[in-house]
Design an enzyme around this catalytic site. Structure first.
Site, PDB file in Angstrom:
ATOM      1  N   ASN A 102       0.958  -1.473  -0.118  1.00 30.31           N
ATOM      2  CA  ASN A 102       0.122   0.192   0.004  1.00 30.31           C
ATOM      3  C   ASN A 102       0.734   1.308   0.152  1.00 30.31           C
ATOM      4  OD1 ASN A 102      -2.058  -1.721   0.111  1.00 30.31           O
ATOM      5  ND2 ASN A 102      -2.622  -1.565   2.181  1.00 30.31           N
TER       6      ASN A 102
ATOM      7  N   GLU B  93     -12.490 -12.853   0.821  1.00 32.76           N
ATOM      8  CA  GLU B  93     -12.752 -13.509  -0.350  1.00 32.76           C
ATOM      9  C   GLU B  93     -11.738 -14.315  -0.851  1.00 32.76           C
ATOM     10  OE1 GLU B  93     -15.446 -12.752  -2.237  1.00 32.76           O
ATOM     11  OE2 GLU B  93     -16.064 -11.149  -0.993  1.00 32.76           O
TER      12      GLU B  93
ATOM     13  N   ALA C 107      -9.803  -7.287   7.555  1.00 32.37           N
ATOM     14  CA  ALA C 107      -8.639  -6.771   8.285  1.00 32.37           C
ATOM     15  C   ALA C 107      -9.032  -6.288   9.700  1.00 32.37           C
ATOM     16  CB  ALA C 107      -7.604  -5.900   7.417  1.00 32.37           C
TER      17      ALA C 107
ATOM     18  N   ASP D 278      -0.653   4.280   0.796  1.00 32.99           N
ATOM     19  CA  ASP D 278      -1.283   5.159   1.561  1.00 32.99           C
ATOM     20  C   ASP D 278      -1.019   5.758   2.853  1.00 32.99           C
ATOM     21  OD1 ASP D 278      -1.979   3.156   3.538  1.00 32.99           O
ATOM     22  OD2 ASP D 278      -3.491   2.422   2.242  1.00 32.99           O
TER      23      ASP D 278
ATOM     24  N   CYS E  26      18.410  15.082 -13.306  1.00 32.19           N
ATOM     25  CA  CYS E  26      18.371  16.387 -13.606  1.00 32.19           C
ATOM     26  C   CYS E  26      19.621  16.690 -14.928  1.00 32.19           C
ATOM     27  CB  CYS E  26      18.901  17.098 -12.553  1.00 32.19           C
ATOM     28  SG  CYS E  26      18.921  19.033 -12.800  1.00 32.19           S
TER      29      CYS E  26
ATOM     30  N   SER F  17      -4.907  -9.457  -3.218  1.00 30.28           N
ATOM     31  CA  SER F  17      -5.637 -10.574  -4.207  1.00 30.28           C
ATOM     32  C   SER F  17      -4.274 -11.621  -4.658  1.00 30.28           C
ATOM     33  CB  SER F  17      -5.926  -9.711  -5.553  1.00 30.28           C
ATOM     34  OG  SER F  17      -4.790  -9.045  -6.126  1.00 30.28           O
TER      35      SER F  17
ATOM     36  N   HIS G 131       5.723  -0.519  -2.806  1.00 31.12           N
ATOM     37  CA  HIS G 131       5.349   0.086  -3.758  1.00 31.12           C
ATOM     38  C   HIS G 131       5.527   1.618  -3.668  1.00 31.12           C
ATOM     39  CE1 HIS G 131       2.885  -3.738  -5.318  1.00 31.12           C
ATOM     40  NE2 HIS G 131       4.149  -3.768  -5.674  1.00 31.12           N
TER      41      HIS G 131
ATOM     42  N   GLY H 193      -5.433  -8.985   2.973  1.00 29.58           N
ATOM     43  CA  GLY H 193      -6.135  -8.004   1.997  1.00 29.58           C
ATOM     44  C   GLY H 193      -5.323  -7.739   0.798  1.00 29.58           C
TER      45      GLY H 193
HETATM   46  P1  OAD Z   1      -6.317  -5.829  -5.153  1.00 25.34           P
HETATM   47  O1  OAD Z   1      -7.209  -4.790  -5.296  1.00 25.34           O
HETATM   48  O2  OAD Z   1      -5.685  -6.689  -5.863  1.00 25.34           O
HETATM   49  O3  OAD Z   1      -6.826  -6.802  -4.029  1.00 25.34           O
HETATM   50  C1  OAD Z   1      -7.492  -6.530  -2.695  1.00 25.34           C
HETATM   51  C2  OAD Z   1      -7.803  -7.730  -2.022  1.00 25.34           C
HETATM   52  O4  OAD Z   1      -8.160  -7.164  -0.693  1.00 25.34           O
HETATM   53  C3  OAD Z   1      -9.005  -8.472  -2.478  1.00 25.34           C
HETATM   54  O5  OAD Z   1      -8.268  -9.887  -2.513  1.00 25.34           O
HETATM   55  C4  OAD Z   1     -10.252  -8.242  -1.431  1.00 25.34           C
HETATM   56  O6  OAD Z   1     -10.836  -9.496  -1.525  1.00 25.34           O
HETATM   57  C5  OAD Z   1      -9.313  -7.850  -0.209  1.00 25.34           C
HETATM   58  N1  OAD Z   1     -10.209  -7.364   0.764  1.00 25.34           N
HETATM   59  C6  OAD Z   1     -11.183  -6.520   0.253  1.00 25.34           C
HETATM   60  N2  OAD Z   1     -11.734  -5.917   1.464  1.00 25.34           N
HETATM   61  C7  OAD Z   1     -10.954  -6.444   2.609  1.00 25.34           C
HETATM   62  C8  OAD Z   1     -10.908  -6.225   4.003  1.00 25.34           C
HETATM   63  N3  OAD Z   1     -11.869  -5.156   4.445  1.00 25.34           N
HETATM   64  N4  OAD Z   1     -10.126  -7.011   4.500  1.00 25.34           N
HETATM   65  C9  OAD Z   1      -9.386  -7.923   3.959  1.00 25.34           C
HETATM   66  N5  OAD Z   1      -9.385  -8.144   2.897  1.00 25.34           N
HETATM   67  C10 OAD Z   1     -10.116  -7.241   1.897  1.00 25.34           C
HETATM   68  O7  OAD Z   1      -5.061  -4.999  -4.045  1.00 25.34           O
HETATM   69  P2  OAD Z   1      -3.751  -5.453  -4.085  1.00 25.34           P
HETATM   70  O8  OAD Z   1      -3.350  -7.112  -3.871  1.00 25.34           O
HETATM   71  O9  OAD Z   1      -3.128  -4.635  -2.891  1.00 25.34           O
HETATM   72  O10 OAD Z   1       0.117  -1.540  -7.322  1.00 25.34           O
HETATM   73  O11 OAD Z   1      -2.995  -4.994  -5.196  1.00 25.34           O
HETATM   74  C11 OAD Z   1      -1.722  -5.155  -5.581  1.00 25.34           C
HETATM   75  C12 OAD Z   1      -1.095  -4.137  -6.252  1.00 25.34           C
HETATM   76  O12 OAD Z   1      -1.755  -3.961  -7.421  1.00 25.34           O
HETATM   77  C13 OAD Z   1      -1.320  -2.791  -5.619  1.00 25.34           C
HETATM   78  O13 OAD Z   1      -0.123  -2.420  -4.537  1.00 25.34           O
HETATM   79  C14 OAD Z   1      -1.246  -1.815  -6.933  1.00 25.34           C
HETATM   80  C15 OAD Z   1      -2.185  -2.543  -7.869  1.00 25.34           C
HETATM   81  O14 OAD Z   1      -1.943  -2.202  -9.062  1.00 25.34           O
HETATM   82  C16 OAD Z   1       0.752  -0.383  -7.459  1.00 25.34           C
HETATM   83  O15 OAD Z   1       0.189   0.479  -7.081  1.00 25.34           O
HETATM   84  C17 OAD Z   1       2.128  -0.621  -8.022  1.00 25.34           C
END
Ligand code: OAD
Length: 258
Positions: free
Chosen positions: A106, A226, A242, A108, A135, A200, A123, A198
């Protein structure tokens, strides 16, 4: 397949673990109001095309569009707060110093805002600005682009060479920050237990850290309401969010059986 699904069993594993690694993704911050990427309805990549917003080529082709999109996300981040899951992780680190390495995809800053220490931000951080290019200096003098001297604009530009500021996040096709990645790989290789929260599991090399942990003998626990691409790596699946699962796992004293 992962048979263990109850919190008490995972808490016993936490008590046995000398080294714990935690890998978090966008779902970690969902309950803080930050959208995930791949949710079919609310995910950012359901509404926007990543190749138009999250690549160097996209930024070079249309810097204002990309800058403005990240500016709107930055504005959102200013209004959100760590949730109970972020706080549980930070408090666990404070209670058991040196035992838990936190690795996040994340950008954020919510783990850091919660008080987590030494967070490995694979990231980058959306609040940081970095220069797009080295530069070029001003005519007749070598220069170093200085953020404090950037000309206001969307994006701001170096007063000397016109170089552009860009958000300090890792875009598709870019290398991860080497120091953070090496530390994360070390944590994955040496941990006894990895919590995967949290994510994917769709983006590598971050997702590979769970495979590394399992390969090196660690127990792997996935926390996700999920199914995810890392479920098959897990010894235990907690189908919970989470902000509900992490306090239940981490908040009270664990029975230390190391
Ligand atoms: P994703 O959007 O791919 O996956 C989010 C996951 O969080 C999913 O599996 C959801 O089921 C799960 N989820 C949703 N709500 C939740 C909750 N309240 N508690 C726990 N889990 C929950 O996001 P990332 O796996 O972080 O890259 O994606 C990886 C990267 O892809 C990110 O860092 C970003 C993106 O492109 C960059 O910014 C470089």
């Amino acid at each position: 397949m992962s048979a263990i699904t109850d919190i008490a069993a995972v808490r016993a594993w936490l008590g046995e673990a000398r080294r714990i690694a935690v890998l978090t993704g966008a779902g970690m911050s969902a309950e803080s109001g930050v959208p995930t990427f791949r949710d079919a309805q609310t995910g950012l990549w359901a509404k926007f095309r990543p190749e138009e917003l999250a690549t160097e080529a996209a930024f070079r082709a249309n810097p204002t569009r990309v800058w403005d999109w990240y500016a709107s996300r930055r504005d959102l981040m200013k209004a959100v707060h760590p949730n109970a899951g972020h706080l549980a992780l930070a408090q666990f680190q404070q209670r058991y110093p040196g035992r838990l390495t936190l690795i996040t995809q994340n950008v954020d800053g919510l783990h850091q805002a919660a008080g987590s220490v030494d967070t490995l931000a694979l990231h980058g951080n959306i609040g940081d600005d970095i220069w797009l290019d080295p530069c070029q200096g001003a005519p007749g003098r070598a220069g170093v682009c200085e953020v404090t001297r950037a000309q206001p604009g969307r994006p701001p530009a170096c007063a000397d060479c016109g170089n552009l500021l860009r958000p300090g996040v890792v875009w598709f096709g870019e290398m991860l920050p080497a120091v953070a990645l090496a530390a994360a790989e070390d944590a994955a290789q040496t941990c006894d237990l990895m919590l995967v929260v949290g994510t994917s599991g769709a983006v590598w090399p971050a997702a590979g850290l769970a495979h590394t942990a399992r390969h090196n003998g660690a127990r792997v626990v996935v926390v996700n309401p999920e199914p995810s691409e890392l479920d098959g790596v897990a010894h235990a699946l907690l189908r919970a969010t989470a902000a509900s699962a992490l306090p239940a796992l981490l908040a009270d004293e664990i029975t230390d059986t190391r």
